[in-house]
Design a protein around this motif. Structure first.
Motif, short mmCIF file in Angstrom:
data_model
loop_
_atom_site.label_atom_id
_atom_site.label_comp_id
_atom_site.label_asym_id
_atom_site.label_seq_id
_atom_site.Cartn_x
_atom_site.Cartn_y
_atom_site.Cartn_z
N PRO A 25 -7.66 2.05 0.23
CA PRO A 25 -7.01 0.91 -0.43
C PRO A 25 -6.38 -0.07 0.54
N TYR A 26 -5.86 0.42 1.66
CA TYR A 26 -5.31 -0.51 2.64
C TYR A 26 -6.42 -1.21 3.41
N LEU A 27 -7.40 -0.47 3.88
CA LEU A 27 -8.47 -1.07 4.66
C LEU A 27 -9.23 -2.13 3.85
N ALA A 28 -9.27 -1.95 2.53
CA ALA A 28 -9.97 -2.91 1.68
C ALA A 28 -9.29 -4.27 1.67
N THR A 29 -8.03 -4.32 2.06
CA THR A 29 -7.30 -5.60 2.07
C THR A 29 -7.45 -6.34 3.40
N PHE B 168 0.82 -1.21 0.00
CA PHE B 168 0.00 0.00 0.00
C PHE B 168 0.85 1.26 0.00
N VAL B 169 1.91 1.30 0.80
CA VAL B 169 2.66 2.55 0.95
C VAL B 169 3.44 2.92 -0.31
N ASP B 170 3.63 1.98 -1.20
CA ASP B 170 4.35 2.26 -2.45
C ASP B 170 3.42 2.58 -3.61
#
Length: 491
Positions: free
Chosen positions: A295-299, A250-252
């Motif tokens: 986008p992170y929470l969706a994972t 996510f961070v990239d």
């Protein structure tokens, strides 16, 4: 014969203390000495695992008194160290061993803001919380860490990471100039124009070359809004491994510079499980926050806990920071702990096997440990990071390619001495659970502001490819190693 030799050494030590006392008194510097009133309080450590006995703890009130005290220490063949806030993890602010002359800089607390240049002159006795309050009066701020009681002198000396660093850089990155006292007592200014080699060296290894008596910072307008957030889960090993892997991806993927934070790992409710928290700050409007973290929470599965606070800059700091913003309102908390760090390079991501090994260790050994522990996986890099935009050779800070800085930290169960021997084994095991699963030539580093005096190969891990340049600078500036302490630059 041995008894007479020992007696002579005691007499010489006593004579040395008398000469030091005379020199400091002649300079008008207040100091406390072993056996005297006030000495025990003056030599108290933040990490109570250490109990060092300095030759004296002096409290200079000006750069001239710092200079005189440095000369007094050098002429008496003592190592001289500065203490800003006193939070060094291995008590290097007390010399890191017995017998040093400690210069406590808590009386140097001036903060002056220049509205024409938007710079702030800040003396090293100021704590981070008080600096934030003072600069906010002018609508300005600098990047710094979350612990309000940390002194800015040591913070800037080795780095100075905070949740706004991806937007503004490390604390040392906004040091425009500094007044320092050299080992011979000379008071000088360093900047890009004056003493540029020393200016380079103090931004990453300052304590080895000079005692900082004032820092001039470039300041920024305070953000108009802030969002401080926490999302929490309890995961098994597979879930925790996925949470980390997803975060690393996510961070990239184009995250904005306004997003900063970390993953926090804590003991789980049972063997085989850990707590995982996504904790951070978004220095933008609430209206765009959800899309930024979505986008992170969706994972991940739905969080089991969640808090989101929005407000202005100061309101955000009040939620984000650890400790009172006004540090005079409450005592500085102490601890008894052991800590390590691992700085992972962006070019060599943590592998799935290494992540699984790490979370397996925490989920099992972490649950069984008799310490109170946490891991902070601090986000240095990722897309649009100001930390990593600074050229490698621009400062002595050697880890511009870092994605994450893992802070591995375990306190005694009640934060008081004694520290259990198993705590060292446990924290060392945290580090090795990652390192052992990465390639043998993995180019990781360590963070000098989280110092570990049990670390092997520390010269490379803390100072990296800058070591040879730093040792040459040390040879030039401090050939007698007046400013010597554990993990300092050595010629």
């Amino acid at each position: 014969m041995q008894a007479r030799t020992f007696l002579l050494l005691l007499q010489l030590a006593g004579l040395g203390r008398c000469l030091l006392r005379d020199d400091l008194q002649a300079a008008g510097v207040t100091a406390f000495y072993p056996g005297g009133s006030g000495y025990d309080a003056a030599s108290q450590t933040f990490n109570r695992r250490y109990t060092f006995k300095p030759a004296a703890v002096a409290f200079p009130t000006s750069s001239r008194q710092v200079s005189d005290a440095v000369k007094a220490g050098a002429v008496n063949n003592l190592k001289v160290v500065a203490r800003s806030g006193g939070h060094n993890y291995i008590a290097n602010g007390l010399g890191g061993k017995d017998g040093s002359l400690v210069l406590d800089l808590s009386q140097l607390k001036k903060i002056t803001f220049d509205s024409a240049t938007n710079t702030a002159l800040i003396e090293p006795g100021n704590r981070l919380g008080d600096i934030a309050l003072a600069l906010n009066e002018h609508g300005r701020a600098i990047p710094h860490g979350r612990c309000t009681y940390v002194g800015v002198g040591g913070h800037a000396a080795g780095g100075g990471f905070g949740f706004i660093s991806r937007m503004w850089g490390l604390n040392l990155d906004v040091v425009k100039a500094a007044e320092i006292v050299l080992p011979n007592g000379t008071i000088t200014t360093v900047s890009s124009d004056q003493n540029p080699d020393l200016y380079w060296g103090i931004r990453g290894a300052a304590s080895s070359f000079g005692i900082i008596t004032a820092l001039t910072f470039t300041t920024y307008p305070v953000p108009t809004s802030s969002v401080i957030f926490r999302y929490g889960w309890v995961f098994d090993i597979d879930g925790a491994t996925n949470a980390f892997e997803s975060f690393q991806n996510f961070v990239d993927k184009g995250i904005p510079a306004e997003l900063g934070g970390e993953l926090v790992i804590t003991r789980g409710p049972s063997t085989g499980r850990v707590g995982v928290e996504f904790f951070g700050a978004y220095w933008g409007p609430l209206s765009s926050f959800n899309a930024t973290v979505a986008p992170y929470l969706a994972t991940q599965p739905s969080p089991t806990s969640q808090t989101i606070s929005s407000g202005n800059w100061l309101e955000g700091l009040e939620v984000l920071l650890y400790g009172a913003l006004n540090t005079s309102t409450a005592p500085d908390p102490l601890d008894t702990f052991y800590a390590k760090s691992i700085m992972s390079p962006e070019a060599e991501p943590i592998t799935k096997d290494a992540a699984r090994s790490f979370f397996t260790y925490l989920a099992n050994e972490g649950f069984a440990s008799n310490t109170s522990w946490f891991v902070e996986i601090e986000l240095y890099g990722g897309s649009n990071s100001a930390i990593n935009r600074v050229p490698f050779d621009a400062t002595a800070f050697a880890h511009r390619d870092t994605r994450f800085n893992f802070q591995l930290y375990a306190s005694s169960s009640n934060s008081a001495p004694p520290y259990p021997a198993s705590g060292f084994t446990f924290v060392d095991g945290m580090a090795s659970s990652i390192i052992s699963e990465m390639p043998h030539d993995w180019d990781y580093g360590a963070y000098i502001n989280y110092p570990d005096d049990r670390l092997q190969d520390w010269e490379r891990l803390y100072y990296g490819a800058h070591w040879s340049r730093l040792t040459a600078l040390k040879r030039s500036v401090d050939p007698q190693d007046v400013y010597g302490f554990p993990l300092s630059v050595e010629e």
